[in-house]
Design a protein around this motif. Structure first.
Motif, PDB file in Angstrom:
ATOM      1  N   SER A  38     -47.989  20.445  37.795  1.00 34.46           N
ATOM      2  CA  SER A  38     -48.997  19.574  38.661  1.00 34.46           C
ATOM      3  C   SER A  38     -50.211  19.870  38.900  1.00 34.46           C
ATOM      4  N   LEU A  39     -50.464  21.092  38.979  1.00 41.99           N
ATOM      5  CA  LEU A  39     -51.978  21.446  39.312  1.00 41.99           C
ATOM      6  C   LEU A  39     -52.768  21.492  37.898  1.00 41.99           C
ATOM      7  N   ILE A  40     -51.965  21.914  36.866  1.00 38.74           N
ATOM      8  CA  ILE A  40     -52.611  21.748  35.436  1.00 38.74           C
ATOM      9  C   ILE A  40     -52.859  20.601  35.218  1.00 38.74           C
ATOM     10  N   MET A  65     -62.708  24.800  33.920  1.00 38.87           N
ATOM     11  CA  MET A  65     -61.371  24.369  34.432  1.00 38.87           C
ATOM     12  C   MET A  65     -60.692  25.328  34.588  1.00 38.87           C
ATOM     13  N   LEU A  66     -60.593  26.566  34.070  1.00 41.11           N
ATOM     14  CA  LEU A  66     -59.691  27.762  34.604  1.00 41.11           C
ATOM     15  C   LEU A  66     -60.077  28.238  35.907  1.00 41.11           C
ATOM     16  N   MET A  67     -61.631  28.414  36.068  1.00 45.21           N
ATOM     17  CA  MET A  67     -62.055  28.896  37.345  1.00 45.21           C
ATOM     18  C   MET A  67     -61.446  27.794  38.562  1.00 45.21           C
ATOM     19  N   LYS A  68     -61.551  26.540  38.181  1.00 46.62           N
ATOM     20  CA  LYS A  68     -60.939  25.702  39.279  1.00 46.62           C
ATOM     21  C   LYS A  68     -59.652  26.003  39.547  1.00 46.62           C
ATOM     22  N   LEU A  69     -58.707  26.047  38.422  1.00 54.19           N
ATOM     23  CA  LEU A  69     -57.469  26.364  38.476  1.00 54.19           C
ATOM     24  C   LEU A  69     -57.087  27.400  39.403  1.00 54.19           C
ATOM     25  N   PHE A  70     -57.728  28.591  38.905  1.00 50.74           N
ATOM     26  CA  PHE A  70     -57.252  29.691  39.731  1.00 50.74           C
ATOM     27  C   PHE A  70     -57.996  29.651  41.224  1.00 50.74           C
ATOM     28  N   LEU A 117     -46.591  28.659  29.696  1.00 54.59           N
ATOM     29  CA  LEU A 117     -46.819  29.839  30.422  1.00 54.59           C
ATOM     30  C   LEU A 117     -46.848  29.750  31.951  1.00 54.59           C
ATOM     31  N   SER A 118     -46.593  28.568  32.574  1.00 57.36           N
ATOM     32  CA  SER A 118     -46.774  28.323  33.946  1.00 57.36           C
ATOM     33  C   SER A 118     -45.390  28.753  34.613  1.00 57.36           C
ATOM     34  N   GLY A 119     -45.428  28.730  35.686  1.00 53.29           N
ATOM     35  CA  GLY A 119     -44.336  29.150  36.763  1.00 53.29           C
ATOM     36  C   GLY A 119     -43.294  28.105  37.097  1.00 53.29           C
ATOM     37  N   LEU A 123     -37.705  21.576  33.194  1.00 52.82           N
ATOM     38  CA  LEU A 123     -37.667  20.224  33.282  1.00 52.82           C
ATOM     39  C   LEU A 123     -39.306  19.625  33.452  1.00 52.82           C
ATOM     40  N   ALA A 124     -39.722  20.391  34.550  1.00 56.07           N
ATOM     41  CA  ALA A 124     -41.316  19.920  34.632  1.00 56.07           C
ATOM     42  C   ALA A 124     -42.246  20.286  33.393  1.00 56.07           C
ATOM     43  N   LYS A 125     -41.793  21.266  32.914  1.00 57.71           N
ATOM     44  CA  LYS A 125     -42.719  21.647  31.488  1.00 57.71           C
ATOM     45  C   LYS A 125     -42.440  20.593  30.481  1.00 57.71           C
ATOM     46  N   TYR A 126     -41.075  20.211  30.284  1.00 57.82           N
ATOM     47  CA  TYR A 126     -40.588  19.450  29.302  1.00 57.82           C
ATOM     48  C   TYR A 126     -41.426  17.999  29.572  1.00 57.82           C
ATOM     49  N   ARG A 127     -41.547  17.477  30.702  1.00 55.71           N
ATOM     50  CA  ARG A 127     -42.031  16.257  31.077  1.00 55.71           C
ATOM     51  C   ARG A 127     -43.583  16.219  30.815  1.00 55.71           C
ATOM     52  N   ALA A 128     -44.113  17.444  31.169  1.00 53.57           N
ATOM     53  CA  ALA A 128     -45.622  17.572  30.994  1.00 53.57           C
ATOM     54  C   ALA A 128     -45.956  17.534  29.454  1.00 53.57           C
TER      55      ALA A 128
END
Length: 404
Positions: A38-40, A65-70, A117-119, A123-128
């Motif tokens: 969801s954050l991605i 984007m990656l800086m904001k993400l982490f 590669l997220s945690g 199912l959440a990955k497939y929907r994304a």
């Protein structure tokens, strides 16, 4: 990826497990296992709206984007994020999707890698995946053949970074299997999710990597019969042929054996601790496999013939092939008890056969004499009687196991 680092996993015989282990190490190095899908989606969507939904972004924009993400991850999970996580992840993305050095990366390609590669859960990955690659056709979002081909091609670059990529023909075969029997230009989310849950061969590394990550801290009260480690941590493998025979994931991955266990024996994979009821069930199954070997072989032969008949009838141009080494260890998703024994009896039910009989009669009764129709009906009735006898024999096997 460092060649010395890859060398550490070369003893793993199965390509699926070897790929998953390498990618799990990459995931830990970049600390992407701490990132939620969801954050991605939130950060990439906000960046797309600011850039008027560009197809590609500059590497500098991806870095921002990656800086904001982490930074968000550090606020949620302080002290767990490496200061160089964003730098490592950016290097990973540029190596996968900007090999020619253009300075641009497709937005949804970067999103696919981060999501994979997220945690988050599978199912959440497939929907994304569906969210980023779907095409809106009026009020309905659909995955077209070209969109699915792009998704699989982008995801195929992830194992390629560790030297374990699939061929382009695998992508085409997977696309064909997903759209088999589909007449429309695209498929809805439910059909897409159902296909991903069936675990196409080109993406087997994804659920396997998830299981490795989800079971790292799981402890099983069992001893490995090869290396003698107790308790077994991670994935636990139990033989359905040898009595009380357990393997840890390291011994199973590297193919280490000891008597009386053989590589051809069926095994069951456990991701969590097994209950007493499940232990008793597996024990009875092992006893049955040893006491009724000839009967189990006959049932397996009958099952294979039945499956071949169904494949030739319904899928004449689409056949699945499996590597011999992976027959007894086909990875399945989810941190739960997962079994994939080779000797599992899967027979057509009488209901399924009767439905087929109705369809066959409707298509074949036209243009035939009453005598021919009666002969055909007798043959079908005889076939159904044989199948019912097979089911009764299977029930007798289970009853004998229960008495034992």
């Amino acid at each position: 990826m460092d060649p010395d680092f890859q060398e550490a996993f070369n003893d793993v015989q199965s390509s699926v497990y070897r790929t998953a282990l390498k990618l799990r190490s990459v995931q830990s190095l970049c600390r992407l296992d701490l990132v939620d899908v969801s954050l991605i989606q939130h950060i990439i969507s906000s960046e797309q709206s600011q850039r008027e939904k560009q197809i590609s972004l500059k590497v500098q924009q991806i870095s921002g984007m990656l800086m904001k993400l982490f930074q968000r991850v550090r606020l949620e999970k302080p002290g767990q994020v490496d200061p160089k996580a964003a730098e490592f992840t950016l290097s990973l993305l540029t190596t996968m999707y900007d090999r020619s050095g253009t300075g641009y990366i497709k937005t949804r390609s970067a999103a696919a890698a981060l999501i994979a590669l997220s945690g988050s859960t599978l199912l959440a990955k497939y929907r994304a995946f569906f969210h980023f690659y779907a095409v809106h056709d009026g009020k309905v979002a659909l995955i077209t053949r070209s969109a699915l081909r792009s998704l699989l091609t982008d995801l195929n670059q992830i194992p390629a970074i560790v030297g374990e990529s699939c061929t382009l023909s695998c992508v085409e075969n997977a696309t064909h299997s997903c759209f088999h029997g589909v007449l429309n230009s695209g498929i809805v989310e439910e059909k897409f999710l159902s296909w991903l849950r069936s675990e196409p061969a080109v993406l087997l590394w994804l659920p396997t990597c998830y299981r490795l990550s989800a079971t790292e801290m799981v402890s099983h009260q069992a001893r490995c019969r090869v290396c003698k480690i107790f308790p077994i941590t991670g994935l636990r493998y139990r033989c359905l042929k040898c009595l009380n025979f357990d393997l840890c994931q390291v011994c199973f991955f590297t193919g280490r054996l000891t008597k009386p266990h053989k590589r051809s024996h069926p095994v069951v994979e456990h991701c969590v601790q097994v209950s007493a009821k499940a232990n008793a069930k597996h024990f009875l199954r092992t006893i049955r496999n040893n006491l009724f070997q000839e009967r189990c072989r006959r049932k397996e032969a009958q099952r294979r013939r039945a499956l071949e008949t169904v494949e030739e009838r319904h899928f004449p141009t689409h056949k699945k092939t499996f590597l011999p080494a992976e027959l007894s260890a086909s990875p399945l998703p989810g941190p739960e008890n997962l079994s994939f024994p080779v000797d599992r009896p899967i027979l057509e039910s009488p209901k399924f056969i009767s439905e087929n009989r109705i369809v066959m009669q409707r298509g074949e009764n036209n243009g035939k004499t009453p005598e021919q129709s009666k002969t055909k009906a007798r043959a079908i009735a005889s076939f159904e009687a044989d199948v019912l006898k097979m089911h009764e024999s299977i029930k007798s096997i289970h009853n004998e196991s229960r008495y034992i």
